[in-house]
Design an enzyme around this catalytic site. Structure first.
Site, PDB file in Angstrom:
ATOM      1  N   ASN A 149       0.990  -1.284   0.102  1.00 39.45           N
ATOM      2  CA  ASN A 149      -0.041  -0.027   0.089  1.00 39.45           C
ATOM      3  C   ASN A 149       0.669   1.346  -0.022  1.00 39.45           C
ATOM      4  OD1 ASN A 149       0.727  -0.426   2.665  1.00 39.45           O
ATOM      5  ND2 ASN A 149      -0.993   0.510   3.424  1.00 39.45           N
ATOM      6  N   LYS A 172      12.176  -8.382   0.789  1.00 42.59           N
ATOM      7  CA  LYS A 172      11.154  -9.007   0.173  1.00 42.59           C
ATOM      8  C   LYS A 172       9.986  -8.157   0.170  1.00 42.59           C
ATOM      9  CE  LYS A 172       7.867 -11.340  -0.092  1.00 42.59           C
ATOM     10  NZ  LYS A 172       6.677 -10.879  -0.546  1.00 42.59           N
ATOM     11  N   GLY A 225       2.749  -5.208   7.315  1.00 41.18           N
ATOM     12  CA  GLY A 225       1.623  -5.882   6.781  1.00 41.18           C
ATOM     13  C   GLY A 225       0.393  -6.222   7.474  1.00 41.18           C
ATOM     14  N   GLY A 230       1.915 -10.867  10.492  1.00 41.47           N
ATOM     15  CA  GLY A 230       2.928 -10.284  11.206  1.00 41.47           C
ATOM     16  C   GLY A 230       3.023 -11.231  12.751  1.00 41.47           C
ATOM     17  N   GLU A 247       4.859  -4.133  12.215  1.00 41.46           N
ATOM     18  CA  GLU A 247       3.970  -3.335  12.143  1.00 41.46           C
ATOM     19  C   GLU A 247       2.598  -3.363  11.315  1.00 41.46           C
ATOM     20  OE1 GLU A 247       3.878  -0.353  13.873  1.00 41.46           O
ATOM     21  OE2 GLU A 247       5.672  -0.686  14.704  1.00 41.46           O
ATOM     22  N   CYS A 281      -2.907   1.745   6.613  1.00 42.03           N
ATOM     23  CA  CYS A 281      -2.965   1.400   8.003  1.00 42.03           C
ATOM     24  C   CYS A 281      -3.652   2.316   8.816  1.00 42.03           C
ATOM     25  CB  CYS A 281      -1.692   0.465   8.341  1.00 42.03           C
ATOM     26  SG  CYS A 281      -0.409   2.030   8.371  1.00 42.03           S
ATOM     27  N   GLN A 328      -8.000  -7.803  -3.314  1.00 44.89           N
ATOM     28  CA  GLN A 328      -8.803  -6.554  -2.568  1.00 44.89           C
ATOM     29  C   GLN A 328     -10.118  -6.251  -2.803  1.00 44.89           C
ATOM     30  OE1 GLN A 328      -7.137  -5.777   0.552  1.00 44.89           O
ATOM     31  NE2 GLN A 328      -7.896  -3.517  -0.111  1.00 44.89           N
ATOM     32  N   GLU A 379     -10.534  -4.884  10.164  1.00 49.56           N
ATOM     33  CA  GLU A 379      -9.976  -4.000   9.291  1.00 49.56           C
ATOM     34  C   GLU A 379     -10.460  -4.353   7.801  1.00 49.56           C
ATOM     35  OE1 GLU A 379      -5.720  -4.608   8.225  1.00 49.56           O
ATOM     36  OE2 GLU A 379      -5.583  -2.326   8.323  1.00 49.56           O
TER      37      GLU A 379
HETATM   38  P1  NAD Z   1       0.185  -9.156   4.145  1.00 48.81           P
HETATM   39  O1  NAD Z   1       0.556  -9.536   5.509  1.00 48.81           O
HETATM   40  O2  NAD Z   1      -0.733  -9.976   3.145  1.00 48.81           O
HETATM   41  O3  NAD Z   1       1.798  -9.182   3.261  1.00 48.81           O
HETATM   42  C1  NAD Z   1       2.766  -8.300   3.778  1.00 48.81           C
HETATM   43  C2  NAD Z   1       4.127  -8.823   3.326  1.00 48.81           C
HETATM   44  O4  NAD Z   1       4.229 -10.010   4.112  1.00 48.81           O
HETATM   45  C3  NAD Z   1       4.189  -9.216   1.690  1.00 48.81           C
HETATM   46  O5  NAD Z   1       5.594  -8.841   1.291  1.00 48.81           O
HETATM   47  C4  NAD Z   1       3.751 -10.682   1.723  1.00 48.81           C
HETATM   48  O6  NAD Z   1       4.296 -11.387   0.603  1.00 48.81           O
HETATM   49  C5  NAD Z   1       4.501 -11.331   2.853  1.00 48.81           C
HETATM   50  N1  NAD Z   1       4.044 -12.346   3.430  1.00 48.81           N
HETATM   51  C6  NAD Z   1       2.966 -12.987   3.433  1.00 48.81           C
HETATM   52  N2  NAD Z   1       2.893 -14.177   4.012  1.00 48.81           N
HETATM   53  C7  NAD Z   1       4.181 -14.105   4.611  1.00 48.81           C
HETATM   54  C8  NAD Z   1       4.673 -15.376   5.317  1.00 48.81           C
HETATM   55  N3  NAD Z   1       4.143 -16.638   5.738  1.00 48.81           N
HETATM   56  N4  NAD Z   1       6.120 -15.101   5.780  1.00 48.81           N
HETATM   57  C9  NAD Z   1       6.736 -14.196   5.493  1.00 48.81           C
HETATM   58  N5  NAD Z   1       6.344 -13.056   4.691  1.00 48.81           N
HETATM   59  C10 NAD Z   1       4.999 -13.235   4.207  1.00 48.81           C
HETATM   60  O7  NAD Z   1      -0.382  -7.710   4.068  1.00 48.81           O
HETATM   61  P2  NAD Z   1      -0.461  -6.837   2.850  1.00 48.81           P
HETATM   62  O8  NAD Z   1      -1.857  -7.032   2.348  1.00 48.81           O
HETATM   63  O9  NAD Z   1       0.518  -6.592   1.744  1.00 48.81           O
HETATM   64  O10 NAD Z   1      -0.679  -4.967   3.444  1.00 48.81           O
HETATM   65  C11 NAD Z   1      -1.976  -4.507   3.941  1.00 48.81           C
HETATM   66  C12 NAD Z   1      -1.925  -4.602   5.465  1.00 48.81           C
HETATM   67  O11 NAD Z   1      -0.538  -4.161   5.842  1.00 48.81           O
HETATM   68  C13 NAD Z   1      -3.060  -4.144   6.290  1.00 48.81           C
HETATM   69  O12 NAD Z   1      -3.261  -4.969   7.280  1.00 48.81           O
HETATM   70  C14 NAD Z   1      -2.196  -2.844   6.675  1.00 48.81           C
HETATM   71  O13 NAD Z   1      -2.836  -2.299   7.808  1.00 48.81           O
HETATM   72  C15 NAD Z   1      -0.875  -3.242   7.277  1.00 48.81           C
HETATM   73  N6  NAD Z   1       0.067  -2.026   7.113  1.00 48.81           N
HETATM   74  C16 NAD Z   1       0.511  -1.792   8.185  1.00 48.81           C
HETATM   75  C17 NAD Z   1       1.248  -0.506   8.127  1.00 48.81           C
HETATM   76  C18 NAD Z   1       1.936  -0.163   9.566  1.00 48.81           C
HETATM   77  O14 NAD Z   1       2.957   0.688   9.412  1.00 48.81           O
HETATM   78  N7  NAD Z   1       1.147  -0.475  10.883  1.00 48.81           N
HETATM   79  C19 NAD Z   1       1.696   0.093   7.244  1.00 48.81           C
HETATM   80  C20 NAD Z   1       0.921  -0.232   5.849  1.00 48.81           C
HETATM   81  C21 NAD Z   1       0.208  -1.513   5.908  1.00 48.81           C
END
Ligand code: NAD
Length: 478
Positions: A149, A172, A225, A230, A247, A281, A328, A379
Site C-alpha cells: 500500500n 522481500k 503487513g 505479522g 507493524e 493502515c 482486495q 480491518e
Molecule cells: P500481508 O500481510 O498480506 O503481506 C505483507 C508482506 O508479507 C508481503 O510482502 C507478503 O508477501 C509477505 N508475507 C505474506 N505471508 C508471509 C509469510 N508467511 N512469511 C513471510 N512473509 C509473508 O499484508 P498486505 O496485504 O500486503 O498489506 C496490507 C496490510 O498491511 C494491512 O493490514 C495494513 O494495515 C498493514 N499495514 C500496516 C502498516 C503499519 O505501519 N502498521 C503500514 C502499511 C500497511
C-alpha cells in the site's frame, strides 16, 4: 515492465513462476510481469548479504551517508516515472503517489544526515582513569518484508535507517508492488551501492517470505503487513531470538465532539477514510460522534462527499482511485455487501466512470450496527466508514478503545482539556487533535499499540534504535 531480482550485485529474472500485472484502474491493460523467486534464490540472497556485511559495517557513517544522498537525488530526478509505475501497478492516485515518492526522498536525506549526528553517551565510572561510554553498532543482516500500500515510502523507511546503521539487507516486497520495488532497487544500484549491500528478492510471501523468516541467517526482521502474517513472523523470530519489528493492521477512529468545527472535522474524516481508497493502515474507519451533533455531521459529510471524485489512478483529479487488486476488490466488496444487508447506508459517493473498467469501489458511510459488528471490529482496508453515536466524551473514548488494534486515533474538538485527555486516554500509538488519522510525518516515530505493532517504532530517531544495538565500552588509561 518486468520485475527482476538484485542479488549480490547481479540483476536477473528468477524462474519459479510469473504473474501478469493488470492495471487496477483499467483491468484490460497489462502493466508488466512479475517473475517469482524460488527458496534457493532467497537463500542465495542471504549468502550475498552476509558476504557484504563486514565491509559495509566498517565504512564510516559519513561514507554510508553519501550513498543515501545520491539515492535521494536520483529518486527525486525519477519522481514522475516511478510514481507512474506505482500508480499503474497498485492504483494509488498519481497526486498522492508523487507525494509518497517525495517522502522517500526526504527519508533518504534525513537518514543520510543522521549518519554524522552525535549519539551514545559517556557514563561516569566508579574507578578513576576509566572512560565508560556507549556506542551504536549494526545488528548484521536485516530481512525487510513490505506491503503493497506504500510501495515506495515503507521500503525506504526501513532501508534508509538499516543502511545508515551499517546493516546489509534482504528485501522481500509485496507481490503486487514488485514492479515498483524493482524500480526503487535500481535507484540504489545507480547510486553505486556496493554489491550485496541491498538484495531484492521478488516472490510470494508464503514461499520466499517464509524462507526469509525461518531459514535465512538474518539478525533482524522488520515486517509491515497484516496482523495475521505479522503475528506469525513475530512468533518465528522470537523462537530464533532474532530482533524483530512487526507493524500491522488498524481500525482507526475519529472522535467528533459536540464543540468541533464540523467543516474541518468532515474534510479530515473524508481524507483519512477515502484517500488511497481507504488502503492505509492509519485510515479512518470508525467515526464516533457525540449525539447532539450527529445529524449536523451527517449533513456535512454528505455535502463534502458529493465533491469527492473517484477516477483512474493516473487522473490528477482523482481523490481516490480503484482498490489495488482483484483480491482486495473481493474483500472490500464483501464488506460493502454486508453493509447493505446489516447496516443503513448514510451516503455513497458517485463513480465518475464505468465501474467494471477497474477495481472501483464507491466510498460509503454507514450506520446502525452494534460495536461488536464486523464493520466496527475488522480491518476493511477499503473506502467504507461506520458511524457510531456516543452520549458524551467518556463514552466516545471508551468506544474508541473497544478494538484489538491501536494504531492511530483522532479527536475533533475546540476544548483543550478534552483534547489533551483524549491524547492520554486513547489506546493508540499515534494520537492527534483536529488532524486526520493518517499523515504522520517521516521525522516522527510511527507505530501502534495492542495488535497493531510489536511496540517498537519506525521512522525518526526510533528507527535508529531499532536497526542498531548498543555496546557499553570501558577503557582504563591510568
Ligand atoms: P500481508 O500481510 O498480506 O503481506 C505483507 C508482506 O508479507 C508481503 O510482502 C507478503 O508477501 C509477505 N508475507 C505474506 N505471508 C508471509 C509469510 N508467511 N512469511 C513471510 N512473509 C509473508 O499484508 P498486505 O496485504 O500486503 O498489506 C496490507 C496490510 O498491511 C494491512 O493490514 C495494513 O494495515 C498493514 N499495514 C500496516 C502498516 C503499519 O505501519 N502498521 C503500514 C502499511 C500497511
Amino acid at each position: 515492465m518486468e520485475s527482476q531480482n538484485w542479488i549480490g550485485g547481479n540483476w536477473y529474472t528468477p524462474s519459479a513462476g510469473e504473474m501478469t500485472v493488470y492495471n487496477p484502474s483499467e483491468t484490460s491493460e497489462i502493466v508488466g510481469t512479475v517473475h517469482l523467486s524460488s527458496n534457493e534464490d532467497m537463500m542465495e540472497a542471504g549468502v550475498a548479504a552476509k558476504a557484504a556485511l563486514q565491509q559495509w559495517a566498517t565504512r564510516t557513517p559519513g561514507e554510508r551517508a553519501a550513498f543515501l544522498d545520491k539515492a535521494a537525488s536520483l529518486l527525486e530526478q525519477n519522481l514522475e516515472e516511478i510514481a507512474h509505475v506505482a500508480s499503474s501497478e497498485m492504483g494509488k492516485p498519481i497526486s498522492e503517489m508523487k507525494g509518497e515518492v517525495m517522502r522517500g526522498v526526504n527519508l533518504l536525506k534525513y537518514y543520510a544526515a543522521e549518519g554524522v549526528r552525535a549519539h551514545g553517551s559517556v557514563i561516569p565510572a566508579s574507578q578513576s582513569s576509566v572512560l565508560q561510554y556507549t556506542k551504536r553498532v549494526p545488528l548484521g543482516v536485516a530481512g525487510l518484508i513490505t506491503p503493497w500500500n506504500f510501495p515506495v515510502a515503507i521500503p525506504i523507511w526501513k532501508i534508509a535507517p538499516a543502511l545508515i546503521c551499517g546493516n546489509t539487507i534482504i528485501w522481500k516486497p509485496a507481490e503486487i508492488a514488485s514492479l515498483s520495488a524493482t524500480y526503487v532497487a535500481k535507484i540504489f544500484a545507480q547510486a553505486g551501492l556496493p554489491d550485496g549491500v541491498l538484495n531484492l528478492v521478488i516472490g510470494e510471501g508464503h514461499t520466499v517470505g517464509n524462507t526469509l523468516v525461518e531459514q535465512v541467517d538474518v539478525d533482524v526482521i522488520s515486517f509491515t503487513g497484516s496482523t495475521k502474517t505479522g503475528m506469525h513472523v513475530a512468533s518465528i523470530a522470537a523462537q530464533r531470538n532474532i530482533k524483530y519489528q512487526t507493524e500491522m493492521g488498524g481500525k482507526n477512529a475519529a472522535v467528533v465532539l459536540a464543540d468541533a468545527d464540523l467543516k474541518l472535522a468532515t474534510s479530515a474524516i473524508l481524507s483519512g477514510a477515502f484517500r488511497s481508497a481507504g488502503q492505509k493502515c492509519t485510515a479512518t474507519s470508525r467515526v464516533i460522534v457525540e449525539e447532539s451533533i450527529y445529524n449536523p455531521l451527517i449533513d456535512e459529510l454528505r455535502r463534502q462527499l458529493a465533491d469527492v471524485y473517484t477516477g483512474s489512478a493516473l487522473d490528477p483529479k482523482s481523490y481516490l482511485g480503484p482498490v489495488a487488486s482483484k483480491a482486495q476488490y473481493e474483500k472490500v466488496q464483501s464488506f460493502i455487501n454486508l453493509a447493505h444487508t446489516e447496516a443503513q447506508i448514510v451516503a455513497e459517493g458517485a463513480l465518475q466512470l464505468d465501474p467494471s473498467s477497474g477495481y472501483y469501489v464507491a466510498p460509503s458511510i454507514v450506520e446502525g450496527v452494534p460495536t461488536s459488528h464486523a464493520l466496527v471490529q475488522e480491518e476493511i482496508f477499503g473506502p467504507l466508514i461506520t458511524l457510531l453515536k456516543a452520549t458524551d466524551f467518556e463514552e466516545a473514548v471508551s468506544l474508541c478503545n473497544q478494538t484489538v488494534y491501536g494504531l492511530s486515533a483522532s479527536v475533533f474538538t475546540n476544548d483543550i482539556q478534552k483534547g489533551f485527555r483524549f491524547l492520554d486516554e486513547a489506546e493508540a500509538g499515534m494520537v492527534r487533535i483536529n488532524l486526520e488519522s493518517a499523515g504522520v510525518e517521516y521525522q516522527a516515530p510511527f507505530g501502534g499499540m495492542k495488535r497493531s505493532s510489536s511496540h517498537s517504532r519506525e521512522q525518526g530517531q526510533a528507527a535508529l534504535d531499532f536497526y542498531s544495538q548498543l555496546k557499553t565500552c570501558a577503557v582504563y588509561y591510568g
